[in-house]
Design an enzyme around this catalytic site. Structure first.
Site, PDB file in Angstrom:
ATOM      1  CB  SER A  20     -12.561   4.027 -28.843  1.00 46.68           C
ATOM      2  OG  SER A  20     -13.779   4.395 -28.251  1.00 46.68           O
ATOM      3  CG  ASN A  68     -16.301  10.953 -35.985  1.00 46.95           C
ATOM      4  OD1 ASN A  68     -16.971  11.062 -34.958  1.00 46.95           O
ATOM      5  ND2 ASN A  68     -14.978  10.822 -35.971  1.00 46.95           N
ATOM      6  CB  ALA A  69     -19.777  15.553 -35.569  1.00 49.56           C
ATOM      7  CG  LEU A  72     -18.509  10.566 -27.380  1.00 48.20           C
ATOM      8  CD1 LEU A  72     -17.874  11.379 -26.267  1.00 48.20           C
ATOM      9  CD2 LEU A  72     -17.824   9.206 -27.474  1.00 48.20           C
ATOM     10  CG  ASN A 126     -12.632  10.015 -25.540  1.00 48.15           C
ATOM     11  OD1 ASN A 126     -11.881  10.951 -25.823  1.00 48.15           O
ATOM     12  ND2 ASN A 126     -13.662   9.694 -26.278  1.00 48.15           N
ATOM     13  CB  CYS A 129     -14.448  13.074 -27.666  1.00 50.23           C
ATOM     14  SG  CYS A 129     -15.713  13.169 -28.951  1.00 50.23           S
ATOM     15  CB  VAL A 190      -3.664  11.318 -32.675  1.00 51.63           C
ATOM     16  CG1 VAL A 190      -2.198  11.699 -32.499  1.00 51.63           C
ATOM     17  CG2 VAL A 190      -3.928  10.920 -34.131  1.00 51.63           C
ATOM     18  CB  THR A 192     -10.648  12.712 -34.860  1.00 50.54           C
ATOM     19  OG1 THR A 192     -11.487  13.175 -33.810  1.00 50.54           O
ATOM     20  CG2 THR A 192     -11.007  11.287 -35.208  1.00 50.54           C
ATOM     21  N   GLY A 243      -5.063   6.551 -39.295  1.00 51.54           N
ATOM     22  CA  GLY A 243      -4.966   6.235 -40.709  1.00 51.54           C
ATOM     23  C   GLY A 243      -4.313   4.918 -41.060  1.00 51.54           C
TER      24      GLY A 243
HETATM   25  C1  LIG Z   1     -16.908   7.383 -36.370  1.00 51.81           C
HETATM   26  C2  LIG Z   1     -15.819   7.517 -35.350  1.00 51.81           C
HETATM   27  C3  LIG Z   1     -16.141   7.466 -33.984  1.00 51.81           C
HETATM   28  C4  LIG Z   1     -15.155   7.598 -33.020  1.00 51.81           C
HETATM   29  N1  LIG Z   1     -15.490   7.508 -31.690  1.00 51.81           N
HETATM   30  C5  LIG Z   1     -14.511   7.558 -30.738  1.00 51.81           C
HETATM   31  C6  LIG Z   1     -14.827   7.368 -29.356  1.00 51.81           C
HETATM   32  O1  LIG Z   1     -15.975   7.122 -28.969  1.00 51.81           O
HETATM   33  N2  LIG Z   1     -13.823   7.461 -28.446  1.00 51.81           N
HETATM   34  C7  LIG Z   1     -12.532   7.700 -28.834  1.00 51.81           C
HETATM   35  O2  LIG Z   1     -11.654   7.763 -27.978  1.00 51.81           O
HETATM   36  N3  LIG Z   1     -12.200   7.847 -30.131  1.00 51.81           N
HETATM   37  C8  LIG Z   1     -13.166   7.783 -31.090  1.00 51.81           C
HETATM   38  N4  LIG Z   1     -12.810   7.917 -32.429  1.00 51.81           N
HETATM   39  C9  LIG Z   1     -11.402   8.131 -32.790  1.00 51.81           C
HETATM   40  C10 LIG Z   1     -10.716   6.823 -33.201  1.00 51.81           C
HETATM   41  O3  LIG Z   1     -10.693   5.899 -32.135  1.00 51.81           O
HETATM   42  C11 LIG Z   1      -9.280   7.086 -33.674  1.00 51.81           C
HETATM   43  O4  LIG Z   1      -8.582   7.716 -32.623  1.00 51.81           O
HETATM   44  C12 LIG Z   1      -9.208   7.968 -34.888  1.00 51.81           C
HETATM   45  O5  LIG Z   1     -10.277   7.688 -35.766  1.00 51.81           O
HETATM   46  C13 LIG Z   1      -7.892   7.838 -35.660  1.00 51.81           C
HETATM   47  O6  LIG Z   1      -7.688   6.523 -36.139  1.00 51.81           O
HETATM   48  P1  LIG Z   1      -8.096   6.053 -37.654  1.00 51.81           P
HETATM   49  O7  LIG Z   1      -7.520   7.046 -38.591  1.00 51.81           O
HETATM   50  O8  LIG Z   1      -7.544   4.678 -37.765  1.00 51.81           O
HETATM   51  O9  LIG Z   1      -9.584   6.063 -37.681  1.00 51.81           O
HETATM   52  C14 LIG Z   1     -13.808   7.800 -33.416  1.00 51.81           C
HETATM   53  C15 LIG Z   1     -13.482   7.842 -34.769  1.00 51.81           C
HETATM   54  C16 LIG Z   1     -14.465   7.699 -35.747  1.00 51.81           C
HETATM   55  C17 LIG Z   1     -14.081   7.743 -37.192  1.00 51.81           C
END
Ligand SMILES: Cc1cc2nc3c(=O)[nH]c(=O)nc-3n(C[C@H](O)[C@H](O)[C@H](O)COP(=O)(O)O)c2cc1C
Ligand SMILES: Cc1cc2nc3c(=O)[nH]c(=O)nc-3n(C[C@H](O)[C@H](O)[C@H](O)COP(=O)(O)OP(=O)(O)OC[C@H]3O[C@@H](n4cnc5c(N)ncnc54)[C@H](O)[C@@H]3O)c2cc1C
Ligand code: FES
Lengths: 308, 311
Positions: A20, A68-69, A72, A126, A129, A190, A192, A243
């Site tokens: 997501s 990231n911030a 949503l 979610n 967040c 997880v 972030t 990751g």
């Molecule tokens: C730019 C960005 C936006 C994200 N937006 C959401 C979100 O809307 N809802 C959510 O549950 N997680 C969100 N995440 C978290 C990711 O779904 C994921 O849990 C997290 O990035 C760890 O996985 P990764 O290391 O593969 O990115 C976001 C992550 C990033 C980097």
């Protein structure tokens, strides 16, 4: 070779799911990758109403990762259902909708709306967040809050529900268990890690929102540990992430106990990662004589005398 | 309570076929939907040549014929500057030139690279034979003006990059074109011969006065605006935000159409991450964040909210 994986009542053709917030609403990628070839995709977090999100800068790179911030930003559930869901349906995508609420009622209402919509395979809740003040993480950081949201959504829908857990707690496994007891079909983890970066020349935070969520390879070992801990405590399926950038990374999560995995940040770097993941998993299974991907789940070999 | 009617506050864009991508939150603004006229490709492109222009600038020629063939003026690519995770994310670069072989078939692209940090430093140090993953072409291209309209291209520094392809498109339409090009000093005005070859008039400015007008590019631009004839003019701007804003303000004051090419931080370039947003005024008059990677990088200057725009 059997790559299928079961997430409660859902059977995915392979364990690879787009995470997501890292795959837009899926429609952005409809011409880039064959959406139907993914195990599933999770759309960007949705509230009932549209949201503007935070001002830029919204992302900043850190060693082997990024903060990231986004806040949503989103079109709201109604426009998603009217505009984007039909496209996803047309591409035969297995669509999991990530929902966010600022109250338990909002989660339940979102669940009702999405249960009536055609083409939603499951709901990811979610509650994790780190980037917004009201909503989400206030539930995900309390066992009672987690239970309340899951129970309310459980009453509102027959769709599979997958609470997404935050790593920003001391004992994530207890949250997985609370979710399981409240009727979740699976958990994903997880989200972030709450983090911060400062420009030392200007002394200003690098993100407009001051703090943001850390993702990418930097968090992988912590995420693997958390999946492992949850596997010891719950029997529902676990969707692991954090990751993952290669088939080997995904297999690591599966050995730790994940039934499926999500890929977020790595999709930004390589939008064509999906075929590499499938090919890599097949090659590994051939090399290790594994017939079913499901046999890898929790199959970490601790050896004799290892700490359990 | 069923059907809590929290509806989107603003109107919808018109329904679009599946491949059309909509602007971000809210919709309703006037940005045209973008789609991929050609599916973006990820090419492991070898460096065919690198040309050092100055301490900070170089031109990289990349073996990416498929991207060269598909590119429209003003489109960009996302380049992975490291195979590892430092830096982790790709970096956006305008397609500077389309290099053609003897038969005129697109064979390669060039990148005008300005060293500002870790990724651009890697491209500055690249050698022939090095390979980089290049994803593209991406983004909404320029709308080339057709005669009797004239085209005025306003470039600041590395903002020259998207204009070589635009000048080619304008030349093929037979559009009378002027390039206003400003830099700090004469040594940082690069490759003006590309434009001269296409019949583009040049109006140059340098901050130290070493070539062209002394001062900002608005000096020759204001002079030209004052002396403008009856032909409609379409403005295009790419450069530092204050420069683009100055051009946009002049376009508005003179009632001229103006497109700007924005350079926001981009995480993915494909509409996936929502990092690259800029504010655009919607049909409801309220500003909304839209993704500049898919609704831009070329945007209608009149719709943009300049307050708070970075870079
Ligand atoms: C730019 C960005 C936006 C994200 N937006 C959401 C979100 O809307 N809802 C959510 O549950 N997680 C969100 N995440 C978290 C990711 O779904 C994921 O849990 C997290 O990035 C760890 O996985 P990764 O290391 O593969 O990115 C976001 C992550 C990033 C980097
Ligand atoms: C559509 C588009 C087209 C572009 N075309 C070109 C081009 O043709 N040639 C070219 O040289 N550059 C171009 N850029 C800018 C280029 O992408 C950035 O300079 C680059 O990403 C910086 O990466 P880095 O790793 O070197 O810098 P980092 O190490 O990430 O950052 C170093 C410093 O550069 C600043 N910086 C980061 N991103 C940008 C940015 N987008 N604009 C200005 N400053 C920035 C940072 O704030 C920081 O102070 C373009 C950007 C976009 C969005
Ligand atoms: S760069 Fe990711 S949405 Fe624009």
């Amino acid at each position: 070779m059997d790559l299928t994986t079961r997430i409660g009542p859902l059977t995915l053709k392979n364990p690879f799911i787009a995470a997501s917030g890292c795959f837009g609403y899926g429609v952005e990628y409809a011409d880039v990758v064959d959406l139907a070839s993914l195990g599933a995709l999770v759309v960007k977090g949705l509230f009932l109403a549209p949201r503007e999100g935070h001002p830029p800068p919204r992302i900043v790179e850190t060693p082997s990762g990024m903060l990231n911030a986004i806040g949503l930003q989103g079109v709201g559930v109604h426009r998603f259902v009217e505009e984007h869901l039909p496209v996803l349906r047309g591409r035969h995508a297995v669509t999991i909708v990530n929902i966010c609420g600022s109250s338990v009622e909002e989660y339940a209402e979102l669940a009702r709306i999405l249960s009536d919509a055609e083409g939603v395979a499951a709901l990811e809740l979610n509650i994790s967040c780190p980037n917004i003040k009201a909503g989400g993480i206030q539930f995900g950081c309390s066992l009672v809050g987690t239970r309340d949201v899951v129970e309310a959504v459980r009453r509102a829908t027959r769709l599979p529900i997958i609470p997404k857990l935050t790593p920003n707690v001391t004992d994530v496994a207890s949250f997985a268990r609370a979710a399981e007891e409240a009727g979740a079909d699976a958990v994903s983890l997880v989200n972030t890690f709450l983090a911060m970066a400062i420009d030392v020349e200007t002394r200003r935070p690098k993100l407009s929102n001051v703090m943001g969520g850390l993702s990418g390879p930097a968090i992988r070992p912590i995420a693997v540990r958390m999946v492992y801990e949850c596997r010891q405590l719950v029997s529902i399926p676990i969707i692991g992430m954090g990751g993952i950038a290669s088939a080997a990374d995904a297999i690591e999560f599966m050995l730790a106990g994940a039934n499926a995995v999500q890929v977020g940040t790595a999709n930004f770097v390589d939008p064509f990662i999906w075929t590499r993941l499938v090919d890599g998993l097949r090659a590994y299974m051939a090399r290790h004589d594994v017939a079913r991907a499901a046999d890898l789940v929790g199959a970490v070999d601790l050896g004799a005398g290892a700490r359990r | 309570m069923r059907n809590l009617s929290i509806q989107p506050k603003v109107g919808h864009d018109t329904r679009a076929p599946s491949i059309l991508l909509h602007a971000g939150t809210g919709g309703g603004h006037r940005t045209r939907p973008v789609y991929w006229p050609h599916m973006p490709l990820d090419v492991g492109a070898a460096v065919i040549a690198t040309t050092r222009l100055s301490g900070d600038y170089n031109i990289l020629t990349l073996d990416a014929p498929a991207i060269a063939a598909a590119a429209a003026p003003g489109q960009f690519v996302m380049i992975r500057t490291s195979a590892g995770s430092d830096p982790l994310l790709r970096r956006p670069f305008s397609i500077f030139e389309i290099v053609r072989d003897a038969r005129g078939t697109p064979a390669a692209i060039t990148i005008l690279n300005k060293r500002v940090g870790v990724g651009t430093s890697r491209l500055a140090c690249a050698r022939e034979g090095d390979r980089f993953d290049v994803l593209g072409p991406l983004g909404r291209p320029f709308t080339p003006a057709a005669p009797p309209a004239e085209a005025w291209l306003v470039a600041g520094g590395v903002g020259l990059a998207p204009f070589a392809t635009l000048a080619e498109a304008l030349a093929s339409l037979g559009t009378s074109t002027t390039l206003f090009y400003g830099a700090r000093r004469a040594g940082e005005l690069f490759r003006t011969e590309i434009f001269e070859r296409l019949g583009v008039r040049l109006a140059l400015a340098t901050e130290d006065g070493s070539r062209g007008d002394r001062g900002l590019i608005t000096v020759p631009l204001d002079r030209a605006l004052a002396a403008r004839g009856a032909a409609p003019v379409r403005l295009y701007a790419c450069g530092p935000t204050p420069m683009m804003r100055a051009v946009a303000e002049r376009a508005a004051a003179h009632g001229l159409a103006c497109e700007v090419s924005l350079e926001q931080t981009m995480g993915c370039g494909l509409g996936g991450c929502y990092s690259c947003v800029v504010r655009v005024r919607g049909a409801d008059g309220a500003p909304h964040y839209v993704r500049s990677c898919i609704n831009g990088p070329v945007m209608d200057a009149a719709s943009l909210v300049w307050e708070g725009l970075g870079h």
